[in-house]
Design a protein around this motif. Structure first.
Motif, PDB file in Angstrom:
ATOM      1  N   LEU A 144      -1.034 -20.071 -13.298  1.00 54.15           N
ATOM      2  CA  LEU A 144       0.072 -20.752 -12.620  1.00 54.15           C
ATOM      3  C   LEU A 144      -0.247 -21.140 -11.179  1.00 54.15           C
ATOM      4  O   LEU A 144       0.625 -21.593 -10.436  1.00 54.15           O
ATOM      5  N   GLN A 145      -1.504 -20.980 -10.772  1.00 59.39           N
ATOM      6  CA  GLN A 145      -1.895 -21.411  -9.436  1.00 59.39           C
ATOM      7  C   GLN A 145      -2.034 -22.927  -9.365  1.00 59.39           C
ATOM      8  O   GLN A 145      -1.935 -23.515  -8.303  1.00 59.39           O
ATOM      9  N   LYS A 146      -2.270 -23.532 -10.503  1.00 58.33           N
ATOM     10  CA  LYS A 146      -2.307 -24.994 -10.603  1.00 58.33           C
ATOM     11  C   LYS A 146      -1.177 -25.407 -11.528  1.00 58.33           C
ATOM     12  O   LYS A 146      -0.500 -24.590 -12.120  1.00 58.33           O
ATOM     13  N   GLY A 147      -0.973 -26.658 -11.671  1.00 57.78           N
ATOM     14  CA  GLY A 147      -0.001 -27.159 -12.632  1.00 57.78           C
ATOM     15  C   GLY A 147       1.433 -27.168 -12.156  1.00 57.78           C
ATOM     16  O   GLY A 147       2.335 -27.382 -12.959  1.00 57.78           O
ATOM     17  N   ILE A 148       1.662 -26.966 -10.862  1.00 55.10           N
ATOM     18  CA  ILE A 148       3.052 -27.054 -10.399  1.00 55.10           C
ATOM     19  C   ILE A 148       3.455 -28.529 -10.413  1.00 55.10           C
ATOM     20  O   ILE A 148       2.737 -29.396  -9.924  1.00 55.10           O
TER      21      ILE A 148
ATOM     22  N   CYS B  98       5.781 -34.607 -20.510  1.00 54.92           N
ATOM     23  CA  CYS B  98       5.075 -34.817 -21.776  1.00 54.92           C
ATOM     24  C   CYS B  98       3.562 -34.968 -21.629  1.00 54.92           C
ATOM     25  O   CYS B  98       2.826 -34.627 -22.551  1.00 54.92           O
ATOM     26  N   LYS B  99       3.096 -35.440 -20.513  1.00 54.70           N
ATOM     27  CA  LYS B  99       1.650 -35.582 -20.319  1.00 54.70           C
ATOM     28  C   LYS B  99       1.020 -34.315 -19.756  1.00 54.70           C
ATOM     29  O   LYS B  99      -0.188 -34.265 -19.547  1.00 54.70           O
ATOM     30  N   ARG B 100       1.847 -33.264 -19.544  1.00 52.65           N
ATOM     31  CA  ARG B 100       1.362 -32.013 -18.955  1.00 52.65           C
ATOM     32  C   ARG B 100       1.871 -30.786 -19.718  1.00 52.65           C
ATOM     33  O   ARG B 100       2.449 -29.876 -19.138  1.00 52.65           O
ATOM     34  N   PRO B 101       1.721 -30.761 -21.057  1.00 55.22           N
ATOM     35  CA  PRO B 101       2.268 -29.627 -21.829  1.00 55.22           C
ATOM     36  C   PRO B 101       1.461 -28.358 -21.586  1.00 55.22           C
ATOM     37  O   PRO B 101       0.281 -28.441 -21.268  1.00 55.22           O
ATOM     38  N   CYS B 102       2.093 -27.269 -21.762  1.00 55.13           N
ATOM     39  CA  CYS B 102       3.479 -26.900 -21.958  1.00 55.13           C
ATOM     40  C   CYS B 102       4.158 -26.758 -20.599  1.00 55.13           C
ATOM     41  O   CYS B 102       3.526 -26.374 -19.619  1.00 55.13           O
ATOM     42  N   ALA B 103       5.473 -27.004 -20.567  1.00 55.79           N
ATOM     43  CA  ALA B 103       6.211 -27.000 -19.315  1.00 55.79           C
ATOM     44  C   ALA B 103       7.304 -25.940 -19.320  1.00 55.79           C
ATOM     45  O   ALA B 103       7.942 -25.683 -20.338  1.00 55.79           O
ATOM     46  N   ILE B 104       7.497 -25.343 -18.144  1.00 54.59           N
ATOM     47  CA  ILE B 104       8.550 -24.346 -17.916  1.00 54.59           C
ATOM     48  C   ILE B 104       9.177 -24.620 -16.552  1.00 54.59           C
ATOM     49  O   ILE B 104       8.596 -25.339 -15.732  1.00 54.59           O
ATOM     50  N   ALA B 105      10.332 -24.030 -16.295  1.00 59.13           N
ATOM     51  CA  ALA B 105      10.954 -24.138 -14.973  1.00 59.13           C
ATOM     52  C   ALA B 105      11.732 -22.860 -14.672  1.00 59.13           C
ATOM     53  O   ALA B 105      12.332 -22.269 -15.564  1.00 59.13           O
ATOM     54  N   PHE B 106      11.676 -22.462 -13.405  1.00 55.32           N
ATOM     55  CA  PHE B 106      12.458 -21.329 -12.903  1.00 55.32           C
ATOM     56  C   PHE B 106      13.566 -21.871 -12.014  1.00 55.32           C
ATOM     57  O   PHE B 106      13.334 -22.785 -11.221  1.00 55.32           O
ATOM     58  N   THR B 107      14.744 -21.279 -12.109  1.00 55.47           N
ATOM     59  CA  THR B 107      15.820 -21.662 -11.206  1.00 55.47           C
ATOM     60  C   THR B 107      16.750 -20.475 -10.982  1.00 55.47           C
ATOM     61  O   THR B 107      16.831 -19.574 -11.820  1.00 55.47           O
TER      62      THR B 107
ATOM     63  N   ASN C 226      20.780 -20.609  -4.954  1.00 51.39           N
ATOM     64  CA  ASN C 226      20.294 -20.508  -3.572  1.00 51.39           C
ATOM     65  C   ASN C 226      18.781 -20.312  -3.462  1.00 51.39           C
ATOM     66  O   ASN C 226      18.301 -19.814  -2.451  1.00 51.39           O
ATOM     67  N   LYS C 227      18.048 -20.679  -4.512  1.00 50.18           N
ATOM     68  CA  LYS C 227      16.589 -20.608  -4.466  1.00 50.18           C
ATOM     69  C   LYS C 227      15.997 -21.962  -4.848  1.00 50.18           C
ATOM     70  O   LYS C 227      16.603 -22.726  -5.603  1.00 50.18           O
ATOM     71  N   THR C 228      14.800 -22.219  -4.349  1.00 48.72           N
ATOM     72  CA  THR C 228      14.051 -23.391  -4.763  1.00 48.72           C
ATOM     73  C   THR C 228      13.713 -23.255  -6.237  1.00 48.72           C
ATOM     74  O   THR C 228      13.296 -22.183  -6.682  1.00 48.72           O
ATOM     75  N   SER C 229      13.906 -24.312  -6.995  1.00 51.91           N
ATOM     76  CA  SER C 229      13.514 -24.319  -8.413  1.00 51.91           C
ATOM     77  C   SER C 229      12.051 -24.729  -8.513  1.00 51.91           C
ATOM     78  O   SER C 229      11.592 -25.596  -7.768  1.00 51.91           O
ATOM     79  N   LEU C 230      11.335 -24.106  -9.425  1.00 50.05           N
ATOM     80  CA  LEU C 230       9.907 -24.388  -9.621  1.00 50.05           C
ATOM     81  C   LEU C 230       9.676 -24.851 -11.050  1.00 50.05           C
ATOM     82  O   LEU C 230      10.196 -24.250 -11.987  1.00 50.05           O
ATOM     83  N   MET C 231       8.867 -25.895 -11.206  1.00 59.18           N
ATOM     84  CA  MET C 231       8.530 -26.404 -12.533  1.00 59.18           C
ATOM     85  C   MET C 231       7.016 -26.462 -12.657  1.00 59.18           C
ATOM     86  O   MET C 231       6.330 -26.937 -11.758  1.00 59.18           O
ATOM     87  N   PHE C 232       6.518 -25.969 -13.794  1.00 59.62           N
ATOM     88  CA  PHE C 232       5.078 -25.913 -14.045  1.00 59.62           C
ATOM     89  C   PHE C 232       4.739 -26.588 -15.365  1.00 59.62           C
ATOM     90  O   PHE C 232       5.531 -26.569 -16.304  1.00 59.62           O
TER      91      PHE C 232
END
Length: 156
Positions: free
Chosen positions: A139-143, A85-94, A97-103
């Motif tokens: 997307l280079q920042k905000g991970i 909530c303090k870092r809008p907008c947020a997404i995630a990839f999953t 067998n892969k690392t999940s990424l959230m931005f």
């Protein structure tokens, strides 16, 4: 008796779109992009044109993905909240067998193309890791998180 059967059919018909989406996600699409639909438009602005930033981002992603080459490989799924909530907008990839990424920190009106570009990179990677310098600029920042995949074998 016929009335009960008919009412059950109507109830199942109402749930059919949800069931199709679940089947698609787990049996057909091998990757998922989650989009927080309740994210504020920005850290200082809740809504824009009467809707949350997450809704704006989701609508743009769904629109752009209609002609996307990886449309059948990804499910784009709205979620109620990704707790960023303090870092809008947020997404995630999953993916399995892969690392999940959230931005987070994604401008909702300008990020959709970059998110789909990163989705292509995520899809092409064998482990889900996309190097920072290779990701689109926004997307280079905000991970916010890198979550490892579940371990294999009997250790779960």
């Amino acid at each position: 008796m016929e009335r009960r059967v008919f009412s059950k059919l109507i109830r199942y018909e109402l749930y059919l779109p949800y069931l199709v989406r679940i089947i698609d996600m787990f049996f057909m699409a091998k990757h998922a992009l989650f989009v927080c639909k309740s994210c504020y438009f920005s850290p200082t602005q809740r809504d824009y044109v009467g809707e949350r930033g997450g809704w704006h981002l989701l609508k743009q992603l769904l629109s752009l993905s209609e002609n996307w080459s990886l449309q059948s490989e990804f499910v784009i799924q709205e979620v109620d909240c990704l707790s960023a909530c303090k870092r809008p907008c947020a997404i995630a990839f999953t993916a399995l067998n892969k690392t999940s990424l959230m931005f987070g920190d994604l401008p909702p009106l300008e990020s959709a193309n970059a998110i789909l570009q990163l989705a292509e990179q995520y899809y092409a990677s064998h482990n889900g890791i996309v190097a920072r310098q290779e990701r689109p600029e926004v997307l280079q920042k905000g991970i916010l998180a890198r979550i490892p995949p579940l371990p294999y074998g009997d250790s779960c």
